[in-house]
Design an enzyme around this catalytic site. Sequence first.
Site, PDB file in Angstrom:
ATOM      1  N   ARG A 227       0.538   4.364  -1.216  1.00  0.00           N
ATOM      2  CA  ARG A 227       0.949   2.967  -1.272  1.00  0.00           C
ATOM      3  C   ARG A 227      -0.278   2.078  -1.130  1.00  0.00           C
ATOM      4  NH1 ARG A 227       4.849   4.609  -3.295  1.00  0.00           N
ATOM      5  NH2 ARG A 227       7.028   4.397  -2.643  1.00  0.00           N
ATOM      6  N   HIS A 275       0.827   2.292 -10.836  1.00  0.00           N
ATOM      7  CA  HIS A 275       1.886   2.973 -10.074  1.00  0.00           C
ATOM      8  C   HIS A 275       2.628   3.962 -10.980  1.00  0.00           C
ATOM      9  CE1 HIS A 275       4.687   2.684  -6.363  1.00  0.00           C
ATOM     10  NE2 HIS A 275       4.774   3.875  -6.923  1.00  0.00           N
TER      11      HIS A 275
END
Length: 312
Positions: A227, A275
Amino acid sequence: MAILFSSKGDDAERWRNALAAEIPDLNFRIWTPDGATIGDPAAIEFGLAWGPKKGAFKDLPNLKAIFSLGAGVDHLIDRDLPPGVPVVRLVDPGLTRGIREYVLYWTIHYHRRFAEYADSSAAGKWQQLPQADTRRRRVGIMGLGILGADAAAHLRALEFDVAGWSRSAKTLDGVESFHGADGLAAFLARTEILVCLLPLTPETAGIINADTLSQLPKGAFVINAARGPHVVDTDLIQALDSGHLKAATLDVFHTEPLPADHPFWPHPKINMTPHAASLTTPETAALAVADNIRRIRAGDAPAPIVDPDTGY
Ligand code: NDP
Ligand code: OXD
């Protein structure tokens, strides 16, 4: 029996079809702000979510579980979820394979100096570099859970010298295990290629910072597929600019999409993906969700359930 879907980015129709193939009698409902499509709230037994709107799963008297559309569950923080309803993480072999490929690809990219070969090639230069040996390349994986343990095993298969760092001690074939705050310094000191596969929790936010980066050996590489908030962006840039780090690969960011004026974009030592280290594929992920629905129907607990105390 119905499942309520609420996600910003996932394809509702693919999920509807994938779940229908597994559990034909499961009604698929898509959350909308006016609640018009929910039908009878009492019929909804399951939630399926990525970054749902706050309160989307409130006032559903028969809700039995909320399934995360991803392995991480930080997207469910502050969403006013009903207390006591288990949140179930996604464990999907397809997702695991994607992360495995990503970690192996970038580890090998740095280990074999493929960026330098690309530069030589672009400059029309024929230049061989010394052949690197995986057995002498020390890779360190932060987070030895489903994804980290899998990546570690596949790096070991290529004979990399692999260590992992987790909250609890691990016994993984051929993988040196470090754990807890006390184990972090020794783990970092031996790690030339650092891979982050931690969940985002209050304990792990900002863990890749000036202090931890300075403990890596000079010339180290960082691969963050976990993350964005694990990284203190300015500290990473500073470590790259000073030459302490050689390069970094980032798949995840504090703000996604990464703002156009972010200094990561033009940075010559940063490789980025949007991502996309591993994308949730409804056709494989629905098998895991359906499996858990069957377990719940049979009176068993779904798995793995997020521990509200640790946040993962
Ligand atoms: P798991 O929950 O299976 O594993 C988490 C690991 O992190 C465990 O080994 C755990 O330790 C360790 N850990 C947690 N907190 C700490 C801490 N404070 N200190 C040290 N170690 C800690 O998660 P997954 O492997 O399934 O997924 C990991 C993350 O990967 C997800 O949360 C998500 O953020 C990210 N991800 C990113 C994707 C992408 O496309 N970029 C795709 C999928 C996931 P212990 O074993 O002792 O509990
Ligand atoms: C996940 C992700 O958590 O896609 O699964 O990031």
